[in-house]
Design a protein around this motif. Structure first.
Motif, PDB file in Angstrom:
ATOM      1  N   ARG A  38       4.984  -5.101  -5.390  1.00  0.00           N
ATOM      2  CA  ARG A  38       4.154  -5.866  -4.452  1.00  0.00           C
ATOM      3  C   ARG A  38       2.730  -5.325  -4.399  1.00  0.00           C
ATOM      4  NH1 ARG A  38       7.793  -8.446  -0.510  1.00  0.00           N
ATOM      5  NH2 ARG A  38       9.945  -8.029  -1.151  1.00  0.00           N
ATOM      6  N   ALA A  40      -1.206  -5.226  -4.540  1.00  0.00           N
ATOM      7  CA  ALA A  40      -2.212  -6.230  -4.205  1.00  0.00           C
ATOM      8  C   ALA A  40      -3.043  -6.573  -5.436  1.00  0.00           C
ATOM      9  CB  ALA A  40      -3.121  -5.702  -3.093  1.00  0.00           C
ATOM     10  N   GLU A  51      -2.658 -10.142  -0.718  1.00  0.00           N
ATOM     11  CA  GLU A  51      -2.077  -9.058   0.051  1.00  0.00           C
ATOM     12  C   GLU A  51      -1.115  -8.236  -0.794  1.00  0.00           C
ATOM     13  OE1 GLU A  51      -2.213 -10.637   4.615  1.00  0.00           O
ATOM     14  OE2 GLU A  51      -0.384 -11.075   3.466  1.00  0.00           O
ATOM     15  N   GLY A  52      -0.862  -7.026  -0.319  1.00  0.00           N
ATOM     16  CA  GLY A  52       0.071  -6.151  -1.024  1.00  0.00           C
ATOM     17  C   GLY A  52      -0.252  -4.689  -0.785  1.00  0.00           C
ATOM     18  N   CYS A  71      -2.208  -0.422   2.397  1.00  0.00           N
ATOM     19  CA  CYS A  71      -1.665  -1.760   2.612  1.00  0.00           C
ATOM     20  C   CYS A  71      -2.843  -2.708   2.788  1.00  0.00           C
ATOM     21  CB  CYS A  71      -0.756  -1.781   3.839  1.00  0.00           C
ATOM     22  SG  CYS A  71       0.014  -3.391   4.128  1.00  0.00           S
ATOM     23  N   GLN A 132       4.274  -7.067   6.370  1.00  0.00           N
ATOM     24  CA  GLN A 132       4.522  -6.750   4.966  1.00  0.00           C
ATOM     25  C   GLN A 132       5.670  -5.760   4.804  1.00  0.00           C
ATOM     26  OE1 GLN A 132       1.618  -6.624   1.889  1.00  0.00           O
ATOM     27  NE2 GLN A 132      -0.053  -6.837   3.352  1.00  0.00           N
TER      28      GLN A 132
END
Length: 260
Positions: A38, A40, A51-52, A71, A132
């Motif tokens: 995940r 970004a 996002e990520g 994050c 997240q």
């Protein structure tokens, strides 16, 4: 530089089917692999384009093993009607303007989730950061800063500088909230505000000094707690390096849990 800190407990003990934990410990290697999936996205100019997570590292904070990461979350500046040309005619189009901000997060092997922001503007992304982490399958419990914790800090003898009483109910007194400061070096004269409102309101804020390391600086660190948003504020500039700062964060949270 003031750092805004929030703490949560991941409810791994209450989620026996969650494959991230084993023998009461968070399986950091497994969580790390999920975070890597995940990352970004970044555009050609180095700006985030979604996002990520980013800058993943396995670190040690005092006696605690943890994952450190950034994050990246999206925030909106609102919708605006923008002028444009279409088929050689002027028109307007409603467009959302958004930007990406970062926070520093830690996931520890004892199932703590810690979020840190560098300023109050970044702090607005807190709910997005939580979302997240929850998308990974975690449930979490907020570390609450409440009246009993603040009073315990006072009674345990930590030097304190300022405090706030909230939700005051006192017959014949219209005061609903009062903030006050004291001289922590004065052990002889009690705070009159503390005496007057201690039995009539809830404590919602305290600024105090927490002893840290008697052998090397900093020997104590100033910490500010607020029940509003359950916010913790520490000044990173009090520390000689980032590692010492992160070590103190874990030490502080352990101490606050003891005081709860």
């Amino acid at each position: 530089m003031a750092n805004y800190l929030y703490a949560f407990n991941l409810n791994t003990a209450e989620q026996p089917d969650l494959f991230y934990s084993e023998d009461g410990k968070l399986k950091l290697d497994t969580v790390y692999e999920e975070l890597e999936k995940r990352l970004a996205p970044v555009d050609e100019e180095g700006f985030f384009d979604g996002e990520g997570f980013g800058k993943l590292e396995m670190v040690r904070l005092g006696d605690t093993e943890a994952i450190s990461a950034f994050c990246v979350t999206s925030s909106s500046l609102g919708y605006y009607n923008e002028a444009k040309i279409r088929d050689n005619h002027f028109t307007t189009e409603k467009r959302q303007h958004k930007y990406y901000t970062k926070s520093t997060i830690f996931l520890t092997d004892n199932s703590e989730f810690i979020v840190m922001f560098d300023n109050s503007m970044e702090e607005r992304a807190k709910s997005g950061v939580k979302k997240q982490i929850e998308l990974l399958g975690f449930e979490m419990q907020t570390f609450y800063i409440e009246d009993p914790l603040i009073r315990n800090i006072q009674t345990q003898g930590f030097p304190w500088h300022a405090a706030t009483f909230n939700k005051i109910v006192k017959h014949g007194d219209s005061t609903k909230r009062v903030s006050f400061a004291i001289d922590p070096a004065n052990n002889e004269d009690p705070s009159l505000v503390q005496q007057q409102y201690s039995d009539h309101g809830e404590m919602s804020h305290i600024k105090f000094d927490l002893p840290f390391n008697p052998e090397e600086a900093p020997h104590s660190v100033t910490v500010t707690l607020y029940s509003d948003k359950n916010r913790i504020i520490i000044n990173e500039d009090e520390f000689p390096n980032t590692q010492k700062f992160y070590d103190f964060v874990v030490y502080l949270l352990n101490k606050l849990r003891e005081l709860q």
